[in-house]
Write an enzyme that holds these catalytic residues in place. Sequence first.
Site, short mmCIF file in Angstrom:
data_model
loop_
_atom_site.label_atom_id
_atom_site.label_comp_id
_atom_site.label_asym_id
_atom_site.label_seq_id
_atom_site.Cartn_x
_atom_site.Cartn_y
_atom_site.Cartn_z
CD GLU A 173 69.92 84.94 -25.69
OE1 GLU A 173 69.50 84.46 -24.62
OE2 GLU A 173 69.34 85.87 -26.28
CD GLU A 292 66.82 84.95 -29.66
OE1 GLU A 292 66.25 85.48 -28.67
OE2 GLU A 292 67.38 83.85 -29.61
O1 AHR Z 1 63.04 84.49 -27.98
C1 AHR Z 1 62.91 84.08 -26.64
C2 AHR Z 1 64.24 83.75 -25.98
O2 AHR Z 1 64.97 84.95 -25.81
C3 AHR Z 1 65.20 82.87 -26.75
O3 AHR Z 1 64.97 81.51 -26.55
C4 AHR Z 1 66.53 83.25 -26.18
O4 AHR Z 1 67.58 83.04 -27.10
C5 AHR Z 1 66.35 84.70 -25.77
O5 AHR Z 1 66.83 84.94 -24.50
#
Ligand code: AHR
Length: 507
Positions: A173, A292
């Site tokens: 990210e 994610e």
């Molecule tokens: O999964 C929780 C968080 O969400 C992670 O650390 C990050 O990559 C995302 O913003």
Amino acid sequence: MPQSRITIDRDFTIGDVPRRLFGSFVEHMGRCVYTGIFEPGHPRADERGFRTDVLELVREMGPTVIRYPGGNFVSGYQWEDGVGPVAERPVRMDGAWHTIETNAFGLHEFVDWARAADVEIMEAINLGTRGVEEARSLVEYANHPGGTYWSDLRRRNGAEQPFDIKLWCLGNELDGPWQIGHKTAAEYGRLAQETAKAMKLVDDSIELVAVGSSNRGMPTFGTWEHTVLTHAYDEVDYISMHAYYREADGDAASFLAEAVDVDAFIDGVIATIDAVKAAGKHTKQVNISFDEWNVWDFDRYNDAEAAEIAASGWREHPRLIEDTYNVTDAVVVGTFLNSLLRHGDRVRIANQAQLVNVIGPIRSEPGGAAWRQTTFWPFERMARLARGRILQLAVSSSQIATNRYGDVDSVDAAATYDESTGRVVVFVANRAIDESNDLTIELHGMGSLRVVNAETLTIPEGGDRLTTNLEGSPDAVHMVPLAAAEVVDGAVRATLPPLSWTVLELA
Ligand code: AHR
């Protein structure tokens, strides 16, 4: 009763089911590692400190690949802190989650745990505060057989054989201002390109994931992917996507339709990848790692939880984003899985974030029990049953009005066909909260099939759409047999309960 029709033809397929679609994520965040998968001294811990009650649930859920060690955490992490004698490892401040990191659990422990869980490792490197040198050292440490500085250090640390990690994420990210080491697309694109090149010079068999947008609403979405891939198309194999959804302002209808946004987000990233491919006259195909995704009430984190954590000082593994999931959340997770499967020709990796406690489908209490959240069930069923080829479906559905997406299909579906067994599996959600749906599935070229199993996740008797699984009632929500599902005149007829995610197995 609203009606829907799905048409399936054995010749209309979009590709093989990628087994890495059923991935998960373990971050050094909150209680995912500490008191999640690792709790020395717990009555169910083994000699390595791994919680065997959690391991059993992980094996049952069936993730195929697990991303580690972050997440935002990785952008400030020094991987060397997590190897070597535990007593000599440094204690650090993790700025991403305002937490004390003891490093009692690190790379070797994760490799051992992943072997016990029977999952592939997807290792993320720090491109927030670090760069090319630390990344190539880590690949040498993990994958080179021996006879060099870093590989011999691994051997001295007790691992004679290389870990042979194939899948690597080039940071996390980095488009987000919240990220330690946030970068512009051009800064990141060049760094990703050079880091990828150096990592592949150490081991050319690895596969690399470049950072994509943190969500579809990012102001740089689209241009970020375009710039990053213009720099690094030749060096990387995947670009990442992340997305989290929540029920906002009690608008359940829009929340239940979020897969419409997932579909559009994926289609947009595919278009961008292919535009860069065409303009650069590349022949290889970059695909997507949706590494994610989940339901997460991130407003609660942003509005209150983050401030509470900051106010309570630096602590080890505080409770962080331990969302408790209900029936509605599980149906949304089911539709998310449907969308990923529908795009399985281009989304080749996906990771539900995270595995335990931190927005996890599995919960565990320190010193206490472990149990399945509602969201465990759609993941477990699809990971186990989606086999063979992904079918291209023609869906004609009754509609539901939503504030966010206008009129959307009441049913959301995906399906697979396994030629080796002749088995067809249909995964289908009914988004309507108050109405059943009368479903017909036309089968073309499938021979004579019967419904051999039909199960649904829906509102339990005596419950409502907000019913959850808690420590004291861990089985309140689970898959139950679907009453009426049969083949009549060559077509499957089933009644989908209100607010449900159903699996129909035909053989
Ligand atoms: O999964 C929780 C968080 O969400 C992670 O650390 C990050 O990559 C995302 O913003």
